[in-house]
Write an enzyme that holds these catalytic residues in place. Structure first.
Site, mmCIF file in Angstrom:
data_model
loop_
_atom_site.group_PDB
_atom_site.id
_atom_site.type_symbol
_atom_site.label_atom_id
_atom_site.label_comp_id
_atom_site.label_asym_id
_atom_site.label_seq_id
_atom_site.Cartn_x
_atom_site.Cartn_y
_atom_site.Cartn_z
ATOM 1 N N ARG A 155 57.078 90.285 38.991
ATOM 2 C CA ARG A 155 57.884 91.255 39.656
ATOM 3 C C ARG A 155 58.612 90.737 40.989
ATOM 4 O O ARG A 155 59.930 90.885 41.088
ATOM 5 C CB ARG A 155 57.007 92.351 40.442
ATOM 6 C CG ARG A 155 56.503 93.553 39.402
ATOM 7 C CD ARG A 155 55.421 94.431 39.855
ATOM 8 N NE ARG A 155 54.389 93.644 40.259
ATOM 9 C CZ ARG A 155 53.154 93.495 39.500
ATOM 10 N NH1 ARG A 155 53.169 94.494 38.406
ATOM 11 N NH2 ARG A 155 52.150 92.860 39.930
ATOM 12 N N ILE A 156 57.965 89.866 41.796
ATOM 13 C CA ILE A 156 58.816 89.253 43.070
ATOM 14 C C ILE A 156 59.512 87.965 42.731
ATOM 15 O O ILE A 156 60.618 87.845 43.074
ATOM 16 C CB ILE A 156 57.510 88.905 43.985
ATOM 17 C CG1 ILE A 156 56.685 90.070 44.565
ATOM 18 C CG2 ILE A 156 58.402 88.095 45.204
ATOM 19 C CD1 ILE A 156 55.437 89.560 45.380
ATOM 20 N N ARG A 237 50.938 82.325 47.925
ATOM 21 C CA ARG A 237 49.758 82.147 48.445
ATOM 22 C C ARG A 237 49.734 80.290 48.835
ATOM 23 O O ARG A 237 50.242 79.722 47.921
ATOM 24 C CB ARG A 237 48.602 82.164 47.262
ATOM 25 C CG ARG A 237 48.253 83.704 47.348
ATOM 26 C CD ARG A 237 47.382 84.199 48.593
ATOM 27 N NE ARG A 237 47.047 85.732 48.453
ATOM 28 C CZ ARG A 237 47.866 86.750 48.592
ATOM 29 N NH1 ARG A 237 49.132 86.352 49.082
ATOM 30 N NH2 ARG A 237 47.387 88.037 48.578
ATOM 31 N N GLU A 266 44.698 79.604 55.785
ATOM 32 C CA GLU A 266 45.034 80.397 56.864
ATOM 33 C C GLU A 266 43.775 80.916 57.769
ATOM 34 O O GLU A 266 42.527 81.052 57.207
ATOM 35 C CB GLU A 266 45.655 81.781 56.402
ATOM 36 C CG GLU A 266 47.089 81.137 55.509
ATOM 37 C CD GLU A 266 47.695 82.416 54.940
ATOM 38 O OE1 GLU A 266 47.188 83.722 55.174
ATOM 39 O OE2 GLU A 266 48.632 82.180 54.268
ATOM 40 N N HIS A 284 52.006 84.643 57.456
ATOM 41 C CA HIS A 284 51.840 85.583 56.120
ATOM 42 C C HIS A 284 52.509 86.920 56.486
ATOM 43 O O HIS A 284 51.372 87.894 56.691
ATOM 44 C CB HIS A 284 50.409 85.621 55.872
ATOM 45 C CG HIS A 284 50.003 86.086 54.448
ATOM 46 N ND1 HIS A 284 49.049 85.512 53.865
ATOM 47 C CD2 HIS A 284 50.599 86.836 53.749
ATOM 48 C CE1 HIS A 284 48.817 86.099 52.556
ATOM 49 N NE2 HIS A 284 49.752 86.910 52.511
HETATM 50 C C1 GLV Z 1 50.029 89.845 50.236
HETATM 51 O O1 GLV Z 1 49.987 88.726 50.468
HETATM 52 C C2 GLV Z 1 49.523 90.451 49.134
HETATM 53 O O2 GLV Z 1 49.246 89.788 48.084
HETATM 54 O O3 GLV Z 1 50.055 91.595 49.047
#
Ligand code: GLV
Length: 324
Positions: A155-156, A237, A266, A284
């Protein structure tokens, strides 16, 4: 009423939504509970709504005999031992879809910021260095007409490809599976081998989930293959990128810059990154718009409530735990 633990603060309107249906135990802070306290507070709970900084491992799950659902307020769920949850019949859910455009917007902002040196320019002005206009100061790289490489075409990744259309870019992608040719046509995106993607991208952006297979998928070998003028973006990530190798690549000019919203450990950031001017760093926050964070929390609560009420949740990641 079923008992649900909300592990950290989420928008109050969403907490109220849950309160109508459940007895809520809210940890009203913006940091995770210590492990022992998390385990203690989960003992009498049927549902857990948690965030990506809550480590939900086998030990945490083993103490929660009545737990039916772990509803992560994130699309990624590498903070949860899904196999351990599945073994115990615990449903795990995530929040896909609602954060796609917001996350792509932010990854795009990082891309633009690195290419056009926005954060450096901001520091330059604040430091009082803008004393005369100079033709050759703070020269960046063009974005328009360049090649965008998308690693991970879900999607992203696809939302990034869509943005690239507005910038007249050539779009290459690599994904374990080629996507539907109709999607490729719509997005004007071409599948290539990973090595080709890495070699040909002016901007390489990572959008895979964190899995054993994708851990360190950008390391020294990939960074050495990249163009010396290339810029790496990671808003997925941290552990997908070998951070120490990236620091070396940036210091030694294997690549030109990086935009990072995520880090290997992190909230620790590799100290080498902090001294480099050609990187833009963020804590993040790619999905952090008011609207989207509210939608994510509401979606997780909806998933949690569905399971504790004996219904099918909309977004299970281990649907094998659902019997009907
Ligand atoms: C944020 O990092 C997510 O996975 O929604």
């Amino acid at each position: 009423k079923p008992k649900v633990l909300i592990s950290q603060m989420i928008p109050e309107e969403v907490v109220r939504l849950a309160e109508g249906v459940c007895e809520i135990d809210l940890h009203p802070e913006s940091h995770p509970l210590p492990k022992e306290e998390l385990i203690a507070r989960l003992k009498n709970k049927e549902g857990l709504v948690c965030l990506l900084t809550d480590l939900i491992d086998d030990e945490v799950l083993s103490g929660a005999a009545g737990l039916k659902v772990v509803a992560n307020v994130a699309v990624g769920y590498n903070n949860i031992d899904v196999a351990a949850a599945t073994r115990r019949g615990i449903v795990v859910t995530n929040t896909p879809g609602v954060l796609t455009e917001t996350t792509a917007d932010f990854a795009w902002a990082l891309l633009m910021a690195v290419a056009r040196r926005i954060t450096e320019a901001d520091r330059y002005v604040r430091a009082g260095k803008f004393t005369s206009w100079q033709f050759l100061t703070l020269l960046g790289e063009d974005v328009y007409g360049k090649t965008l490489g998308v690693l991970g075409f879900g999607r992203i990744g696809r939302a990034m490809a869509r943005r690239a259309g507005g910038f007249g870019m050539r779009v290459l992608y690599h994904n374990p599976k080629r996507v539907d040719p109709a999607v490729e046509r719509e997005l004007q995106a071409t599948w290539v081998e990973k090595a080709t993607l890495v070699k040909e991208s002016d901007f390489l952006t990572v959008h895979t989930p964190l899995l054993p297979d994708t851990h360190h998928c950008i390391g020294a070998p990939e960074l050495k293959l990249m163009k010396r003028s290339a810029i790496l973006i990671n808003a997925a990530r941290g552990p997908m990128v070998h951070e120490a190798a990236l620091v070396q690549a940036l210091q030694e000019g294997w690549i030109a810059g990086a935009g990072l919203d995520v880090f290997e450990e992190e909230p620790r950031v590799h100290p080498g990154l902090l001294t480099l001017s050609n990187v833009v760093l963020a804590p993040h926050i790619a999905s952090a718009s008011r609207e989207t964070r509210t939608k994510m929390a509401a979606m997780a609560v909806e998933n949690c409530l569905a399971v504790v009420q004996g219904k099918r949740p909309p977004n299970p990641v281990n649907p094998e735990t659902l019997t009907s």
